[in-house]
Design a protein around this motif. Structure first.
Motif, mmCIF file in Angstrom:
data_model
loop_
_atom_site.group_PDB
_atom_site.id
_atom_site.type_symbol
_atom_site.label_atom_id
_atom_site.label_comp_id
_atom_site.label_asym_id
_atom_site.label_seq_id
_atom_site.Cartn_x
_atom_site.Cartn_y
_atom_site.Cartn_z
ATOM 1 N N PHE A 34 0.847 -1.193 0.000
ATOM 2 C CA PHE A 34 0.000 0.000 0.000
ATOM 3 C C PHE A 34 0.880 1.239 0.000
ATOM 4 C CE2 PHE A 34 -3.078 2.723 2.688
ATOM 5 C CZ PHE A 34 -3.644 3.273 1.547
ATOM 6 N N GLU A 35 0.744 2.040 -1.037
ATOM 7 C CA GLU A 35 1.517 3.283 -1.195
ATOM 8 C C GLU A 35 0.523 4.434 -1.299
ATOM 9 O OE1 GLU A 35 4.687 3.444 -0.960
ATOM 10 O OE2 GLU A 35 5.240 1.330 -1.146
ATOM 11 N N PRO A 36 0.034 4.947 -0.166
ATOM 12 C CA PRO A 36 -1.043 5.942 -0.206
ATOM 13 C C PRO A 36 -0.702 7.222 -0.951
ATOM 14 C CG PRO A 36 -0.176 5.700 2.032
ATOM 15 C CD PRO A 36 0.390 4.582 1.225
ATOM 16 N N ARG A 37 0.579 7.597 -1.023
ATOM 17 C CA ARG A 37 0.912 8.828 -1.748
ATOM 18 C C ARG A 37 0.520 8.725 -3.221
ATOM 19 N NH1 ARG A 37 2.709 13.589 -1.670
ATOM 20 N NH2 ARG A 37 2.777 13.565 0.598
ATOM 21 N N LYS A 121 -10.510 1.227 7.114
ATOM 22 C CA LYS A 121 -9.792 2.053 8.088
ATOM 23 C C LYS A 121 -8.335 2.226 7.680
ATOM 24 C CE LYS A 121 -8.561 2.338 12.992
ATOM 25 N NZ LYS A 121 -8.563 1.645 14.307
ATOM 26 N N ILE A 122 -7.698 1.141 7.252
ATOM 27 C CA ILE A 122 -6.299 1.210 6.832
ATOM 28 C C ILE A 122 -6.150 2.123 5.623
ATOM 29 C CG2 ILE A 122 -4.409 -0.142 5.846
ATOM 30 C CD1 ILE A 122 -5.457 -2.511 7.571
ATOM 31 N N PHE A 123 -7.059 2.002 4.683
ATOM 32 C CA PHE A 123 -6.999 2.822 3.471
ATOM 33 C C PHE A 123 -7.122 4.306 3.810
ATOM 34 C CE2 PHE A 123 -9.081 5.153 0.076
ATOM 35 C CZ PHE A 123 -8.299 4.850 -1.024
ATOM 36 N N ASP A 128 -5.197 9.855 4.710
ATOM 37 C CA ASP A 128 -5.203 11.046 5.554
ATOM 38 C C ASP A 128 -3.784 11.491 5.908
ATOM 39 O OD1 ASP A 128 -6.892 12.988 6.886
ATOM 40 O OD2 ASP A 128 -6.272 12.094 8.782
ATOM 41 N N ARG A 129 -2.890 10.524 6.128
ATOM 42 C CA ARG A 129 -1.495 10.870 6.460
ATOM 43 C C ARG A 129 -0.828 11.639 5.324
ATOM 44 N NH1 ARG A 129 -1.277 5.577 8.373
ATOM 45 N NH2 ARG A 129 -0.108 4.900 6.533
ATOM 46 N N VAL A 130 -1.006 11.183 4.103
ATOM 47 C CA VAL A 130 -0.321 11.864 2.990
ATOM 48 C C VAL A 130 -1.000 13.189 2.659
ATOM 49 C CG1 VAL A 130 0.635 9.735 2.065
ATOM 50 C CG2 VAL A 130 -1.560 10.557 1.209
ATOM 51 N N LEU A 131 -2.313 13.263 2.833
ATOM 52 C CA LEU A 131 -3.004 14.535 2.618
ATOM 53 C C LEU A 131 -2.543 15.565 3.640
ATOM 54 C CD1 LEU A 131 -6.655 13.340 1.888
ATOM 55 C CD2 LEU A 131 -5.171 14.571 0.284
ATOM 56 N N ALA A 132 -2.322 15.124 4.889
ATOM 57 C CA ALA A 132 -1.905 16.045 5.956
ATOM 58 C C ALA A 132 -0.586 16.719 5.625
ATOM 59 C CB ALA A 132 -1.811 15.298 7.280
ATOM 60 N N GLU A 133 0.272 16.035 4.879
ATOM 61 C CA GLU A 133 1.552 16.631 4.485
ATOM 62 C C GLU A 133 1.351 17.844 3.590
ATOM 63 O OE1 GLU A 133 3.856 13.542 2.694
ATOM 64 O OE2 GLU A 133 3.701 12.214 4.438
ATOM 65 N N GLY A 248 -8.107 -9.626 -2.437
ATOM 66 C CA GLY A 248 -7.038 -8.941 -1.720
ATOM 67 C C GLY A 248 -6.526 -7.704 -2.412
ATOM 68 N N ASP A 249 -6.854 -7.542 -3.703
ATOM 69 C CA ASP A 249 -6.414 -6.356 -4.442
ATOM 70 C C ASP A 249 -7.276 -5.152 -4.062
ATOM 71 O OD1 ASP A 249 -4.581 -7.928 -5.744
ATOM 72 O OD2 ASP A 249 -5.717 -8.068 -7.618
ATOM 73 N N VAL A 250 -6.631 -3.999 -3.968
ATOM 74 C CA VAL A 250 -7.315 -2.732 -3.727
ATOM 75 C C VAL A 250 -6.951 -1.810 -4.881
ATOM 76 C CG1 VAL A 250 -7.560 -0.740 -2.201
ATOM 77 C CG2 VAL A 250 -7.257 -3.034 -1.225
ATOM 78 N N TYR A 251 -7.966 -1.265 -5.542
ATOM 79 C CA TYR A 251 -7.675 -0.407 -6.685
ATOM 80 C C TYR A 251 -8.561 0.834 -6.665
ATOM 81 C CZ TYR A 251 -11.469 -3.265 -8.771
ATOM 82 O OH TYR A 251 -12.647 -3.935 -9.025
ATOM 83 N N VAL A 252 -7.989 1.920 -7.174
ATOM 84 C CA VAL A 252 -8.648 3.227 -7.176
ATOM 85 C C VAL A 252 -8.443 3.833 -8.555
ATOM 86 C CG1 VAL A 252 -8.758 5.505 -6.101
ATOM 87 C CG2 VAL A 252 -8.146 3.515 -4.722
ATOM 88 N N PHE A 253 -9.510 4.359 -9.150
ATOM 89 C CA PHE A 253 -9.387 4.916 -10.499
ATOM 90 C C PHE A 253 -10.300 6.117 -10.679
ATOM 91 C CE2 PHE A 253 -12.419 1.379 -10.613
ATOM 92 C CZ PHE A 253 -13.536 1.958 -11.191
#
Length: 290
Positions: A34-37, A121-123, A128-133, A248-253
């Motif tokens: 998981f690479e949220p950035r 929750k993990i997602f 939120d962590r990367v947005l906070a930056e 198990g895959d998580v995808y966003v588009f």
């Protein structure tokens, strides 16, 4: 660089017109962790999508799927998107109706999602962590003190050419019955579709076209408030990407593009996902809904 789809006089419907991205944009960037950035590239419209392979552990997928199918709150969705669901969806409803349904199902949804490693929750904590930056944040969409549904469990069982017909997620964000709902501000950016695959059989791929239909095409087809379903011949000649999806895959588009779900080759096998929609409503706020 962008290109525009053209018309095809041989088709019974005019081919869709709208925005299409170049080769650098029209990709699904894949990661083994998981690479949220990387989510910011989708939310800001720099790439079409990202895929986090195997982000959710097999036992968590199995537990969530089992709870979904066993839940007495699970419902059946009609012909426009045949399948089963648990949660609330905003499509073609008033804001109040959607939020009422969200409140009614909240406890049952919380019960199903109460697993040690809740992928939603993990997602959202990672995002939120990367947005906070950048001085931004993510939260559920709100209206008059009430919050949108935090996730939608669903399983498509349509057995036509597509289990879920070609559609876009942006048009429904302009629904006049929801003119008072803040999710309509996402239309100035783009909605991102989140899908967490819990189970899948053979097939069940995501079909994703390199076209964000314009208002001219939507209105000509009568889809300007629904975005569904796009006749298949309007998509002839438009670049199509098939995305393999596994448990198990998580995808966003970018949900403003036309996309669909392929049926499983074996009707007895199920494709179940935990899903949501999210997007910027202003420069520092991402909201989520279902």
């Amino acid at each position: 660089m962008t290109t525009f789809a053209t018309t095809d006089s041989t088709a019974s419907h005019r081919r869709l017109t709208g925005w299409s991205g170049d080769a650098d944009y029209f990709v699904f960037r894949e990661y083994d962790t998981f690479e949220p950035r990387s989510l910011l590239d989708v939310l800001h419209g720099r790439i079409a999508g990202v895929m986090f392979r195997g982000m959710v552990k097999p036992d968590t997928c199995a537990e969530l799927a089992e709870r979904f199918w066993a839940s007495p709150a699970r419902r059946t969705r009609g012909a426009e998107a045949p399948g089963y669901f648990l949660g609330a969806f905003h499509y073609h409803k008033t804001t109040a109706a959607y939020l009422d349904e969200t409140a009614e199902v909240a406890a049952a949804l919380d019960d199903v999602l109460a697993v040690p490693e809740d992928p939603l929750k993990i997602f959202y904590e990672g995002l939120d962590r990367v947005l906070a930056e950048d001085g931004a944040t993510v939260r559920p969409a709100r209206h008059e003190g009430r919050e949108a549904c935090r996730g939608l469990l669903r399983s498509w069982h349509g057995q036509g050419e597509y289990a879920l017909a070609p559609h876009d997620d942006l048009s429904q964000c302009t629904e006049p019955q929801q003119a008072d709902f803040e999710i309509q501000k996402v239309a100035g950016h783009q909605p991102a579709a989140l899908n967490i695959c819990l189970e899948n059989g053979d097939g069940g791929r995501l079909a994703y076209w390199n076209i964000r239909p314009d208002e001219t095409s939507k209105r000509a087809l009568g889809l300007h408030y629904t975005g569904s379903p796009y006749p298949l011949d309007t998509l002839d000649g438009i670049e199509l990407k098939w995305v393999d999806v596994h448990a198990g895959d998580v995808y966003v588009f970018n949900g403003a593009h036309v996309h669909a779900v392929e049926p499983n080759t074996d009707p007895q096998l199920r494709r179940t996902t935990l899903a949501g929609i999210l997007g910027f409503v202003d420069d520092s706020t991402v909201v989520s809904w279902t």
